[in-house]
Design a protein around this motif. Structure first.
Motif, PDB file in Angstrom:
ATOM      1  N   GLN A   1       5.712   3.670  -7.308  1.00  0.00           N
ATOM      2  CA  GLN A   1       5.566   2.972  -6.043  1.00  0.00           C
ATOM      3  C   GLN A   1       5.301   3.990  -4.939  1.00  0.00           C
ATOM      4  O   GLN A   1       4.478   3.758  -4.059  1.00  0.00           O
ATOM      5  CB  GLN A   1       6.833   2.169  -5.760  1.00  0.00           C
ATOM      6  CG  GLN A   1       6.728   1.210  -4.624  1.00  0.00           C
ATOM      7  CD  GLN A   1       5.783   0.069  -4.932  1.00  0.00           C
ATOM      8  OE1 GLN A   1       5.429  -0.141  -6.096  1.00  0.00           O
ATOM      9  NE2 GLN A   1       5.343  -0.636  -3.913  1.00  0.00           N
ATOM     10  N   GLY A   2       5.998   5.123  -5.037  1.00  0.00           N
ATOM     11  CA  GLY A   2       5.761   6.178  -4.058  1.00  0.00           C
ATOM     12  C   GLY A   2       4.321   6.664  -4.121  1.00  0.00           C
ATOM     13  O   GLY A   2       3.673   6.873  -3.098  1.00  0.00           O
TER      14      GLY A   2
ATOM     15  N   LEU B   1       2.091   4.206  -2.481  1.00  0.00           N
ATOM     16  CA  LEU B   1       2.211   4.108  -1.031  1.00  0.00           C
ATOM     17  C   LEU B   1       1.778   5.371  -0.311  1.00  0.00           C
ATOM     18  O   LEU B   1       1.234   5.305   0.786  1.00  0.00           O
ATOM     19  CB  LEU B   1       3.657   3.771  -0.642  1.00  0.00           C
ATOM     20  CG  LEU B   1       4.103   2.345  -0.972  1.00  0.00           C
ATOM     21  CD1 LEU B   1       5.581   2.178  -0.729  1.00  0.00           C
ATOM     22  CD2 LEU B   1       3.325   1.343  -0.135  1.00  0.00           C
ATOM     23  N   THR B   2       2.076   6.528  -0.925  1.00  0.00           N
ATOM     24  CA  THR B   2       1.784   7.773  -0.211  1.00  0.00           C
ATOM     25  C   THR B   2       0.659   8.560  -0.859  1.00  0.00           C
ATOM     26  O   THR B   2       0.212   9.545  -0.297  1.00  0.00           O
ATOM     27  CB  THR B   2       3.027   8.679  -0.172  1.00  0.00           C
ATOM     28  OG1 THR B   2       3.340   9.038  -1.521  1.00  0.00           O
ATOM     29  CG2 THR B   2       4.214   7.974   0.443  1.00  0.00           C
TER      30      THR B   2
ATOM     31  N   LEU C   1      11.003   9.954  -1.435  1.00  0.00           N
ATOM     32  CA  LEU C   1      11.095   8.546  -1.794  1.00  0.00           C
ATOM     33  C   LEU C   1      11.890   7.741  -0.785  1.00  0.00           C
ATOM     34  O   LEU C   1      11.817   6.522  -0.756  1.00  0.00           O
ATOM     35  CB  LEU C   1      11.728   8.405  -3.174  1.00  0.00           C
ATOM     36  CG  LEU C   1      10.877   8.990  -4.290  1.00  0.00           C
ATOM     37  CD1 LEU C   1      11.645   8.998  -5.579  1.00  0.00           C
ATOM     38  CD2 LEU C   1       9.604   8.190  -4.441  1.00  0.00           C
TER      39      LEU C   1
ATOM     40  N   LEU D   1      10.713   4.479   1.805  1.00  0.00           N
ATOM     41  CA  LEU D   1       9.496   3.774   1.421  1.00  0.00           C
ATOM     42  C   LEU D   1       9.682   2.296   1.718  1.00  0.00           C
ATOM     43  O   LEU D   1      10.752   1.738   1.540  1.00  0.00           O
ATOM     44  CB  LEU D   1       9.257   3.935  -0.084  1.00  0.00           C
ATOM     45  CG  LEU D   1       8.879   5.315  -0.582  1.00  0.00           C
ATOM     46  CD1 LEU D   1       8.654   5.251  -2.074  1.00  0.00           C
ATOM     47  CD2 LEU D   1       7.626   5.783   0.116  1.00  0.00           C
TER      48      LEU D   1
END
Lengths: 170, 104, 611, 514
Positions: free
Chosen positions: D191-192, D195-196, D206, D209
């Motif tokens: 997920q990190g 997103l990033t 992390l 987030l």
């Protein structure tokens, strides 16, 4: 005429196979199997694969089947063995294998409906085979040789003790 | 020489029938020797399909695969028959329904 | 000015020393340490009291900040005003006398070291309780005295009955303590502090009289007070707590700890004034407790249990006083009660000590001539308990009853109930005197009490007699209550009731003038007597309501019902394992068949996707 | 100070202790003792108490003391990243202190392969230290496993009559939940990445987030399960009584004293800050579990006749307070939870040491066969009384401060739950005193002849008593150490503002509208 020969050979192969697999006596079955292989060899020839046909006869029918013959001779099953085989071939044993193989066959045939029209009719000469074999397929050749070697070693290892043991008994 | 122009679906159907026969034999027979024979039939059927395909495209590959199948068959039969001998020695029978140790 | 922090330090340090010695100190040293430390504390208290009485100034003293989390910054700090001075004086003064008495009483006990350690720890904790400037430190003392009570009730640990009495005492009071803790949470959450004086000020400014929150908060505090002071419905532990050594009963279960609830309510009276319903509840609890306990005391035959029920009853009077707003009278009664009840317990202890641990009053008798010192002590104590005129108990109880009378509304009812209690008190206290000290002797005392026992008795006799003349420095603590304007009739009734009780007791138990035996022997009489003997069967009720459900629940759950979930998972896994293992038959044809089946399925899927 | 050095010291010390057995069977325990003492002294001497140099991560500047980052598997964004703040420091000191206690408790108990035993003890400590220091989630998981396996061996090899069952149960519970955590860690890292645009397992990357709520919920649940099984919270606690009962004394001490705290630490450090929204939604459930654990544990503790089992259930009950404190998530309750971690670590370790000593002397843990031990072993009795009182939350001892702060904090959020949880104060008294009655009071068996505590054992006991008194009367140093950490954690993961919570608390009080 040649087409007739094809269908005849196909029929022979089929019949011989069925017979081979339903015999109670192993030796008889083996003979039918050889017939079946020879018929397939004819099919190969007719399809323009003379090299394959030759190998089928020489190695399959000739060498491999002979191995079977040796083993059947060594085991020496005898009459009661044949009787037992016959008993095992009785009616009810057919049900599940029969249904399953029939279904599978049905599926195979369904899957093959859309096969291309026909074989080309041009023969592929042994030379082309040799060139391809030792060209792109050289790795497969190596693997096959390894396989044969391991088969050899395995067969020797498995068979040896059997023989030694029997000799000692004698 | 040239070969015949045979409808592919017929050859392949033959191969399929032979393969099914082999399977039938494999499931039906209890004697290990017959099971090995059935395996040979199945291998042979597969080989037939390959050769037919090779003939369709006039390429050597089909026969080469046949060759490889042949080696597999040879090795398999060699080891398989060795095993047959061992089974006969250990279990005093070739009946594969009896020659088992797992309780299940 | 005397170092205030020395006051609790002496007993605490002595307790630590005694505990660390692990019983290896010779009993002389233990006795000197135990009694001496309380004596030193008493001297310090006397100095502090003198200084306080001289200038009347409230003294505060901070040792260190206990913890500081955000706004929550309780300190280890002391707050000395008139109320504290009174309480400290009672604790150390009476405490010292009881310690002195204990030296002789416990001399033969092998664990005298442990005894004095616990006693000193108790005195220290009790001092912290009354000196605390915030409710958390008060709670520390509160629980500390509870633990000491537990330890001392179960002091003779070899008898499981003592252990169970001790546990009962602790657990029942803990229920009240938990309510009190919730009260502290509520107070802090709403008012943002637990320091008593700022808390009272904040409550006064933030809450109106009759708001829900002060009612709830005071109700929770009352829960704690009820538990500690053995009032209804949490009074059941006190009669059983008599399993401890008698000086313990005198100190903890009569003079000091059980009155902590009274102290708590008096200390936070500002909150209670904001909550009239709770205040009224205090009065009713006090009244019902005092009556119930007085009736129960009539039927007991264990000398200590009679005194225990009378303690419950007298604390009921104190609650009654608090409930009607006569805080000073309540505290006054607390002080006089400490004197005469300690005296009674010590005298009873002397009887028990001299009679080979005999507790049953009907196996005593005729001790008037054999133990004269004890007899006179007991007589004076009983007179004060019954509030005969001009004893200390008379002044304090009279003040309470008058205050009740003057309360508008329910006051007269409360007064009448209190009066009935006074009558009963007269009966049961003199029943005790007549049965134990008059009549014919059943057991012979084998020795007389020595000076260490006699001296405290004598001092307490004097205090019980003249204690009513004390003027407690409570003027600045509580709001002044109006002067008593009740008529003389009320006064006379108040004076006459205990005398009537005395007369009845004489007729019933000494003169045998009234046919009470036949009454008691009749079926309803016997039932009533057993009913009162068992303390109105409240123990049995609680047993059925709480104890047995709890134990049977725990027995039922004993083998971890939650594990059944996991065991079900295990069982399923094993079942699946067996089923799957059954597939591995070792049968070649079976394998072949299943392979064909799988092949068939794969082909079918392939065909389905192809079309 | 070198954090990696600390872990390495312990790992090597364990190895040394293992091999020392070849020289002399008594040498391993000395080696272990020296190792842990050295680690403790090193920690106390070298640990900074002021925030260190500039710290990575926008959320946590200020409260971190030390940071170390070494490349490990850069391709996957995994680094050997350690960091220490006040909370870690506190728990490290507790870990090493209890490690010493554990070694002292097993001083003369182990005859079979003492070297391997001490090695496992020290390795467990190393794993726990790693857990408290790791800020790379993958590394965290690695240490999580590292502490599990030596503990499994301790139970499985040196345990009592039913050790295999207990060890397997312990292993399966922790391992299954640990795998859930691994899954959650991987999902979190992916997920990190989404997103990033950068794959990283670092805590600092992390943190903060913004998640798809449903994904966040499930991922949070993975962490939550792993940590609550370890904590353990009702209803995931059933491994604990078995493991405790069967483990050797040192194992019980370590298990109760520090391994359980890793669960609480994980919740505090990872689960709530990483998923503030999901955690806040989940808080009522978690608190409900906490209350259920408090009461259920207390009832079952009362039902036990096995000394160690009783203490184990009391642990379940006490750890419920930690869960409550963590999910109340305000300054008071969090401090209470941290305090409970420390105080419970000490008091329960002491009780298990007592249980071990009793079993060593009497060859039974059945309290039905004890009774009156005070007469024969007054020192043991006094120690037991002290720690039983600590366990029931006597004011003046550490546990009281903890439980009071938790309940006080909780009351402003959920007054009814606080009221229900405070029932635990009563039930704790019931079972603690029942334990004292059965084991130490009552009539002594005169045929029994048992030794009282000796000097070594009294020393360990005295140290723990002193610690509890200190925590109870002057807890400020501990509170000060944890305060900045808790503040920054709460700043990173704000729940609804506490002022509103106060109002709801007031509104929830019945009859306010009357």
């Amino acid at each position: 005429m040649m087409e007739m020969l094809f269908y005849l050979a196909a029929l022979v192969a089929l019949l011989a196979t069925v017979l081979a697999l339903t015999r109670a006596n192993a030796a008889h079955a083996l003979i039918y199997l050889i017939v079946s292989l020879l018929a397939v060899a004819v099919l190969f020839f007719l399809m323009g694969a003379p090299f394959a046909a030759a190998l089928e006869i020489v190695i399959y029918a000739g060498a491999i089947m002979v191995l079977f013959v040796f083993v059947i001779m060594m085991l020496n099953v005898g009459e009661e063995g044949v009787a037992r085989e016959r008993e095992w071939l009785g009616g009810r044993n057919w049900i599940v294998p029969g249904i399953l193989s029939a279904l599978l066959l049905l599926e195979l045939l369904l899957a093959l409906r859309h096969a291309p029209a026909a074989t080309s009719g041009t023969a592929v000469a042994p030379k082309a085979i040799g060139l391809t074999l030792f060209g792109p397929y050289v790795l497969a050749v190596e693997i096959a040789s390894m396989l044969l070697l391991s088969g050899l070693v395995g067969a020797y290892h498995l068979g040896r003790r059997f023989i030694v043991r029997r000799e000692r008994k004698r | 020489m040239n070969g015949l122009q045979i409808p592919m679906e017929q050859v392949l159907a033959l191969a399929g029938i032979l393969f099914s026969c082999g399977l039938l034999g494999l499931m039906l027979r209890r004697n290990i020797i017959f099971m090995l024979m059935s395996l040979e039939v199945m291998l042979n059927a597969a080989a037939l399909a390959f050769v037919a395909a090779g003939a369709k495209w006039s390429q050597a590959d089909g026969q080469i695969i046949f060759l490889l199948i042949l080696t597999v068959a040879a090795a398999e039969v060699a080891v398989g028959l060795g095993l047959v001998l061992q089974i006969q020695r250990r279990f005093k029978t070739l009946d594969m329904d009896q020659a088992r140790r797992l309780r299940g | 000015m005397t170092a205030i922090w020395l006051i609790p330090l002496f007993p605490l340090a002595s307790a630590t020393l005694l505990l660390l010695s692990a019983g290896r100190l010779p009993r002389q040293v233990a006795a000197v340490l135990g009694a001496g430390s309380v004596g030193l504390a008493a001297v310090c208290v006397a100095l502090t009291a003198r200084a306080f009485l001289a200038d009347g100034e409230v003294r505060e003293f901070t040792l260190w900040t206990w913890m500081a989390v955000g706004e929550f910054t309780p300190r280890i700090a002391f707050y000395i005003d008139g109320l504290t001075v009174v309480m400290m004086s009672v604790i150390t003064g009476v405490g010292f006398l009881i310690h002195l008495y204990s030296v002789e009483f416990m001399w033969e006990d092998e664990s005298i070291c442990r005894y004095f350690a616990y006693m000193n720890l108790f005195v220290g904790a009790m001092l912290l309780l009354v000196m605390a400037d915030n409710l958390l430190l008060l709670y520390l003392g509160w629980e500390g005295v509870g633990v000491c009570s537990y330890l001392l009730v179960g002091f003779w640990y070899r008898d499981p009955a003592n252990g169970s009495a001790a546990r009962k005492a602790f657990v029942v009071t803990r229920i009240g303590d938990t309510a009190m803790a919730l009260g502290l949470f509520l107070l802090f959450t709403e008012l943002g502090t637990l320091d008593i004086q700022p808390l009272l000020a904040a409550a006064d400014s933030q809450w109106q009289v009759g708001d829900t929150l002060p009612i709830l908060a005071t109700a929770l505090l009352l829960g704690g007070a009820v538990g500690k002071s053995a009032q209804l419905p949490l009074h059941t532990w006190l009669p059983d707590a008599m399993a401890g050594p008698t000086p313990v009963s005198a100190l903890i279960h009569a003079a000091t700890m059980v009155t902590a609830g009274v102290y708590l309510i008096a200390r936070t009276f500002g909150l209670f004034q904001l909550a009239p319903p709770t205040q009224e509840a205090v009065a009713w609890i006090g009244l019902s407790t005092l009556l119930l306990a007085a009736f129960a005391a009539l039927a007991q035959h264990d000398i200590k249990r009679i005194l225990a029920y009378s303690t419950i009853s007298q604390i009921g009077y104190m609650f009654l006083a608090l409930g009607v707003g006569a805080y000073a009278s309540g505290i006054f009664h607390l002080v006089t009660h400490a004197f005469f009840k300690a005296l009674l317990f010590l005298a009873a202890g002397a009887v028990i000590h001299c009679l080979h641990h005999e507790h049953n009053i009907f196996r005593m008798g005729g001790l008037r001539t054999r133990l004269p010192v004890v007899f006179w002590s007991f007589l004076i104590g009983s007179a004060a308990l019954a509030a005969l005129p001009f004893t200390s108990g008379f002044y304090s109880k009279d003040a309470i009853l008058l205050s009740a009378w003057e309360l508008p509304g329910i006051g007269h009812w409360l007064w009448a109930g209190g009066l009935l209690g006074a009558l009963l008190t007269g009966i049961y206290s003199f029943r005790l005197v007549f049965v134990v000290f008059f009549g014919e002797a059943h057991t012979q005392p084998d020795h007389q009490p020595g000076w260490k026992m006699s001296l405290p008795l004598a001092v307490l006799c004097v205090l019980s007699l003249v204690g009513g003349l004390l003027v407690l420095p409570l003027g600045n603590v509580f709001p002044p209550s109006g002067h008593h304007a009740a008529g003389h009739t009320i006064e006379y009734i108040s004076i006459g009731t205990p005398l009537l009780g005395l007369l009845l007791a004489y007729l019933l138990f000494l003169g045998r003038q009234l046919p009470v035996d036949r009454l008691v022997d009749s079926a309803p009489g016997r039932n009533l007597r057993n009913f009162w003997l068992s303390g109105w069967r409240i123990d049995q009720l609680y047993d059925a309501l709480w104890v047995r459900p709890f134990t049977s629940l725990s027995r039922w759950w004993r083998n971890e019902p939650v594990d059944r979930i996991y065991n079900a998972v295990v069982a399923f896994t094993q079942w699946a394992h067996h089923k799957l293992a059954a597939l591995q038959t070792g049968e070649l044809r079976w394998y072949a068949t299943t392979m064909v089946f799988g092949l068939m399925l794969l082909l079918a899927i392939m065909l389905r996707n192809a079309t | 100070m070198s954090m990696a050095g600390l872990i390495l010291l312990l790992l090597l010390g364990g190895l040394l202790a293992w091999q020392a057995e070849r020289i002399h069977p008594n040498l391993p325990r000395w080696t272990a003792l020296v190792t842990v003492t050295a680690a403790l002294l090193y920690l106390l001497a070298a640990a900074p108490t002021e925030p260190g140099a500039t710290m990575a991560g926008p959320h946590y500047s200020g409260s971190w003391l030390l940071h170390l980052k070494l490349a490990w598997m850069p391709r996957f964004g995994i680094a050997f990243e350690l960091a220490m703040d006040g909370l870690s420091l506190l728990l490290l000191v507790l870990t090493l202190l209890l490690g010493l206690i554990a070694i002292a408790a097993s001083w003369s108990e182990i005859d079979f392969k003492p070297g391997l035993f001490q090695a496992n003890v020290v390795w467990t400590l190393a794993g726990v230290c790693g857990v408290f220091l790791a800020v790379d989630l993958f590394l965290f998981f690695l240490f999580w496993e590292v502490m599990l396996i030596p503990m499994y061996l301790l139970i499985a090899i040196w345990g009592h009559e039913n050790k295999t069952y207990a060890a397997m149960k312990f292993f399966i519970f922790t391992q299954a939940s640990g795998l859930l955590m691994l899954l959650a860690i991987v999902v979190l890292a992916w997920q990190g990445l989404a997103l990033t645009g950068q794959l990283s397992f670092s805590y600092f990357d992390l943190l903060g987030l913004s998640f798809d709520p449903r994904l966040g919920w499930w991922t949070m649940l993975g962490f939550f399960l792993a940590f609550t099984v370890k904590l353990p919270a009702f209803p995931f606690h059933t491994w604990l009584p078995d493991a405790h009962t069967q483990a050797p004394t040192a194992g019980s001490v370590l298990l109760a004293g520090i391994l359980l705290k890793t669960g609480a630490y994980g919740l505090l450090r990872l689960c709530i800050p990483l998923f503030p929204d999901a955690s806040q939604q989940f808080a009522p459930v978690a608190m409900g579990l906490g209350v259920a654990g408090i009461i259920y544990g207390a009832i079952l503790a009362f039902a036990q006749s096995d000394f160690k089992r009783l203490v184990a259930y009391s642990s379940v009950s006490h750890m419920g307070f930690v869960l409550l404190g963590l999910y109340a998530w305000n300054a008071l309750a969090l401090q209470g939870a941290v305090m409970q971690m420390v105080a419970h670590g000490v008091s329960t370790a002491a009780l298990f040491m007592l249980a071990g000593a009793l079993q060593h002397r009497l060859h039974t843990r059945d309290m039905g066969r004890m009774g009156g031990l005070w007469h024969q072993a007054p020192r043991m009795g006094a120690c037991a009384m002290f720690f039983a009182l600590a366990s029931l939350g006597l004011p003046g001892l550490g546990n009281f401060v903890a439980e009071f702060l938790v309940l006080l904090g909780l009351f402003s959020v959920q007054p009814w739950l606080a009221a229900a949880a405070s029932l635990g104060l009563v039930t704790a008294a019931v079972y603690s005193l029942w334990m004292m009655q059965q084991a130490f009071q009552g009539a002594p068996d005169t045929r029994r002849n048992m030794a009282d505590f000796d000097g070594r054992e009294m020393l360990a006991m005295a140290a723990m008593m002193f610690a509890l008194l200190w925590l109870g009367l002057h807890p400020q140093p501990v509170l000060d150490l944890a305060q900045p950490v808790l503040d920054s954690l709460r700043a990173a993961a704000p729940f609804d503002n506490p002022v509103a919570a106060l109002d709801t608390a007031a509104a929830a009080v019945p009859g306010r509208g009357l």
